[in-house]
Each structure stands twice: as C-alpha cells, then as structure tokens.
Design a protein around this motif. Structure first.
Motif, PDB file in Angstrom:
ATOM      1  N   UNK A   5      -2.561  75.893  -3.264  1.00  0.00           N
ATOM      2  CA  UNK A   5      -2.114  76.379  -4.579  1.00  0.00           C
ATOM      3  C   UNK A   5      -0.730  77.011  -4.486  1.00  0.00           C
ATOM      4  N   UNK A   6       0.123  76.614  -5.406  1.00  0.00           N
ATOM      5  CA  UNK A   6       1.496  77.110  -5.409  1.00  0.00           C
ATOM      6  C   UNK A   6       1.553  78.619  -5.634  1.00  0.00           C
ATOM      7  N   UNK A  23      -0.351  80.771  -4.505  1.00  0.00           N
ATOM      8  CA  UNK A  23      -0.644  81.467  -3.251  1.00  0.00           C
ATOM      9  C   UNK A  23       0.473  81.280  -2.234  1.00  0.00           C
ATOM     10  N   UNK A  24       1.122  80.091  -2.259  1.00  0.00           N
ATOM     11  CA  UNK A  24       2.174  79.812  -1.290  1.00  0.00           C
ATOM     12  C   UNK A  24       3.466  80.551  -1.631  1.00  0.00           C
ATOM     13  N   UNK A  25       3.800  80.621  -2.916  1.00  0.00           N
ATOM     14  CA  UNK A  25       5.084  81.179  -3.334  1.00  0.00           C
ATOM     15  C   UNK A  25       5.310  82.601  -2.824  1.00  0.00           C
ATOM     16  N   UNK A  26       4.344  83.536  -2.963  1.00  0.00           N
ATOM     17  CA  UNK A  26       4.595  84.891  -2.436  1.00  0.00           C
ATOM     18  C   UNK A  26       4.812  84.911  -0.927  1.00  0.00           C
ATOM     19  N   UNK A  27       4.089  84.042  -0.201  1.00  0.00           N
ATOM     20  CA  UNK A  27       4.254  84.003   1.247  1.00  0.00           C
ATOM     21  C   UNK A  27       5.645  83.499   1.631  1.00  0.00           C
ATOM     22  N   UNK A  28       6.101  82.456   0.937  1.00  0.00           N
ATOM     23  CA  UNK A  28       7.430  81.903   1.231  1.00  0.00           C
ATOM     24  C   UNK A  28       8.506  82.947   0.955  1.00  0.00           C
ATOM     25  N   UNK A  29       8.370  83.669  -0.149  1.00  0.00           N
ATOM     26  CA  UNK A  29       9.344  84.722  -0.474  1.00  0.00           C
ATOM     27  C   UNK A  29       9.267  85.839   0.551  1.00  0.00           C
ATOM     28  N   UNK A  30       8.054  86.171   0.984  1.00  0.00           N
ATOM     29  CA  UNK A  30       7.885  87.222   1.987  1.00  0.00           C
ATOM     30  C   UNK A  30       8.523  86.830   3.315  1.00  0.00           C
ATOM     31  N   UNK A  31       8.400  85.563   3.694  1.00  0.00           N
ATOM     32  CA  UNK A  31       8.942  85.088   4.970  1.00  0.00           C
ATOM     33  C   UNK A  31      10.456  84.889   4.929  1.00  0.00           C
ATOM     34  N   UNK A  32      10.953  84.358   3.804  1.00  0.00           N
ATOM     35  CA  UNK A  32      12.354  83.913   3.770  1.00  0.00           C
ATOM     36  C   UNK A  32      13.239  84.697   2.803  1.00  0.00           C
ATOM     37  N   UNK A  53       7.476  68.420 -12.428  1.00  0.00           N
ATOM     38  CA  UNK A  53       6.955  69.453 -11.536  1.00  0.00           C
ATOM     39  C   UNK A  53       8.060  70.380 -11.043  1.00  0.00           C
ATOM     40  N   UNK A  54       9.281  69.879 -10.979  1.00  0.00           N
ATOM     41  CA  UNK A  54      10.360  70.619 -10.340  1.00  0.00           C
ATOM     42  C   UNK A  54      10.655  71.934 -11.061  1.00  0.00           C
ATOM     43  N   UNK A  55      10.769  71.887 -12.388  1.00  0.00           N
ATOM     44  CA  UNK A  55      11.069  73.104 -13.149  1.00  0.00           C
ATOM     45  C   UNK A  55       9.912  74.094 -13.037  1.00  0.00           C
ATOM     46  N   UNK A  56       8.686  73.584 -13.115  1.00  0.00           N
ATOM     47  CA  UNK A  56       7.513  74.452 -12.979  1.00  0.00           C
ATOM     48  C   UNK A  56       7.494  75.112 -11.598  1.00  0.00           C
ATOM     49  N   UNK A  84      10.293  75.468  -2.230  1.00  0.00           N
ATOM     50  CA  UNK A  84       9.069  75.301  -3.011  1.00  0.00           C
ATOM     51  C   UNK A  84       9.184  74.143  -3.990  1.00  0.00           C
ATOM     52  N   UNK A  85      10.352  73.984  -4.595  1.00  0.00           N
ATOM     53  CA  UNK A  85      10.553  72.834  -5.492  1.00  0.00           C
ATOM     54  C   UNK A  85      10.422  71.541  -4.701  1.00  0.00           C
ATOM     55  N   UNK A  86      11.032  71.505  -3.517  1.00  0.00           N
ATOM     56  CA  UNK A  86      10.943  70.308  -2.684  1.00  0.00           C
ATOM     57  C   UNK A  86       9.496  70.021  -2.285  1.00  0.00           C
ATOM     58  N   UNK A  87       8.726  71.077  -2.037  1.00  0.00           N
ATOM     59  CA  UNK A  87       7.336  70.902  -1.620  1.00  0.00           C
ATOM     60  C   UNK A  87       6.503  70.233  -2.710  1.00  0.00           C
TER      61      UNK A  87
END
Length: 265
Positions: A113-114, A116-125, A196-199, A135-138
C-alpha cells in the motif's frame, strides 16, 4: 499537413468526442450546485461548485505555487519510470529467464500500500523532491512494463519469420517488428500510468513535504476548509487530464495509421 494543423484537427476531434461526457458532468455539477444552495447544508460541510471555483480563483497564486512541485515530481517520476520500464522490457524480451525471476518481485511490489510506503520513504530519504519522484516511478513502472512485454508477445509470427528469412538478426527483428507492434500496448500502459502518477505524487506529499498539492489539501483539511480542499482536487484533476491529453496527442502523432485502421470498415 503541418504538425500545427494536425494538432488542431486532433484537438477539435477530441472535443467533439468529449461533448457527451462534458454534458453529463455538467448535469452532475448543476445538481450539486442546486442541492448545495437550496438544501440548507452548511458550506463547511458541502460547498457549492460555484464557491469552489471562486475560492480556487482567489487562491490561484497559492494553488499554482503548490501545483508546480507536484507537477515536477509527477513528470520527473514518470519519465524515469518510462525509461526504466522500456529498458527492463527489452532485457526481459531478449533474456526470457529474467522475466520468471523479475515479474514475481514486481507483482509483490504492487501489492504494497502506497499510504504505508510513502512515510517510510520520506523517513529514509527526507522531504526533498527525490522521494516523491521515486514513489511516482514505483506506482507507474509496472503497468508500462507489462504493456510493453505484452506488446512484444503480440507481434505477428509471420512477419518475424519473413524478416528472419531475409537474414535479419534478433536485434533487427526487434526494431522492425516487435517494437512497432508494442506501440498500441505501450501507449495504453502510459495512459493508465499517467493517471496514477499525479495520485502517487500527492500521496507522497501527504507523507511529508514543504510544498505541493498534497500538503495544501492536508492544511486546508486541518483548517476546516472543504472549499479549498475541493479547489486543490479540481487543480489536480485538471493536471491529470492535461497530462492524459498530452499522451493521447503524442500517440496520435506517433501512430497516425492507428486512426486510419479504426475508420476502415
């Protein structure tokens, strides 16, 4: 015929085809307007479309300022995703065992689920543009990859056999037969991915950003301004439709024969 004239004809044709959908949408908006004005419902619960448009105009500078980071993350993420999807599709087509090893991993990545992933990606990077692009690329990579691979597989075997009989190698068969055959599938995948990209960009901004439509919507919601939330949604919808229209226009310019085939009995 010049490209400008062709583009104008395509735009006019698209507008004529979109007329029924526009009328249906207009009817929905009119019903919403009438209900919001005469039902007694509070504007803080359901603002009328006229109020949403008015507030969007009054806050146009703030909306534009927040739209630009979203547009940047969307376009850059989409371009990187497109290039990666094409590179991987060629690799999969030339080396089939990679498909059996790669596709299960990619399918699993699409089940995550995006939100759930989005906060982790922001936390890491961090809160910069990079995580949003990633995330858009994903979220846009897999539909384009699958579309390309399916397009290669749909190539007419007789054409491949003819080229091979004329001495064409694997690369030449790919360039002359398999790649052109994949174009309709490829653009179908692009049309799906661009929505999907804008979302994906807005979800990434929800998780953490200094600017963007996602953070604007979040702030408007926290300030109990549904009119501004809907104004930002209106801008994001217009942005998605614009990008979708660009993809359709590019497809018709790249594949002019497709329209002729559809018109033929």
């Amino acid at each position: 015929m010049s490209i400008v004239k062709l583009s104008m004809r395509l735009v006019t044709s698209a507008l004529l085809r979109a007329a029924p959908a526009a009328l249906a949408l207009g009817a929905v908006v009119l019903a919403w307007e009438v209900y919001a004005l005469f039902s007694g419902i509070s504007p803080t619960t359901l603002p009328a479309p006229s109020r949403v448009v008015t507030q969007a105009w009054e806050h146009r500078l703030a909306l534009l300022d927040n739209m630009l980071p979203t547009l940047a993350a969307t376009t850059l993420g989409f371009v990187y995703s497109l290039l990666a999807a094409f590179a991987f599709s060629v690799l999969v087509d030339f080396i089939p065992p990679i498909r059996r090893g790669l596709f299960p991993v990619l399918i699993i990545s699409q089940t995550l689920p995006l939100v759930a992933i989005a906060p982790l990606v922001v936390l890491w990077f961090g809160f910069g543009l990079g995580p949003k692009i990633g995330l858009v690329a994903l979220v846009t990579f897999f539909p384009m990859l699958v579309a390309l691979v399916q397009g290669y597989a749909a190539t007419d075997r007789d054409i491949e056999a003819l080229l091979a009989s004329m001495g064409a190698g694997r690369l030449r068969v790919f360039l002359l037969a398999r790649l052109p055959s994949s174009l309709p599938y490829f653009f179908a995948g692009i049309r799906i991915s661009i929505t999907y990209a804008v979302v994906g960009a807005i979800f990434a901004e929800y998780a953490g950003a200094a600017k963007g439509l996602g953070i604007y919507i979040l702030n408007a919601k926290n300030n109990f301004r549904p009119d501004l939330v809907l104004a930002a949604v209106l801008v994001s919808s217009a942005l998605t439709l614009m990008l979708f229209g660009i993809v359709v226009l590019v497809q018709r310019l790249v594949m002019p024969w497709d329209r002729l085939e559809r018109r033929s009995p």
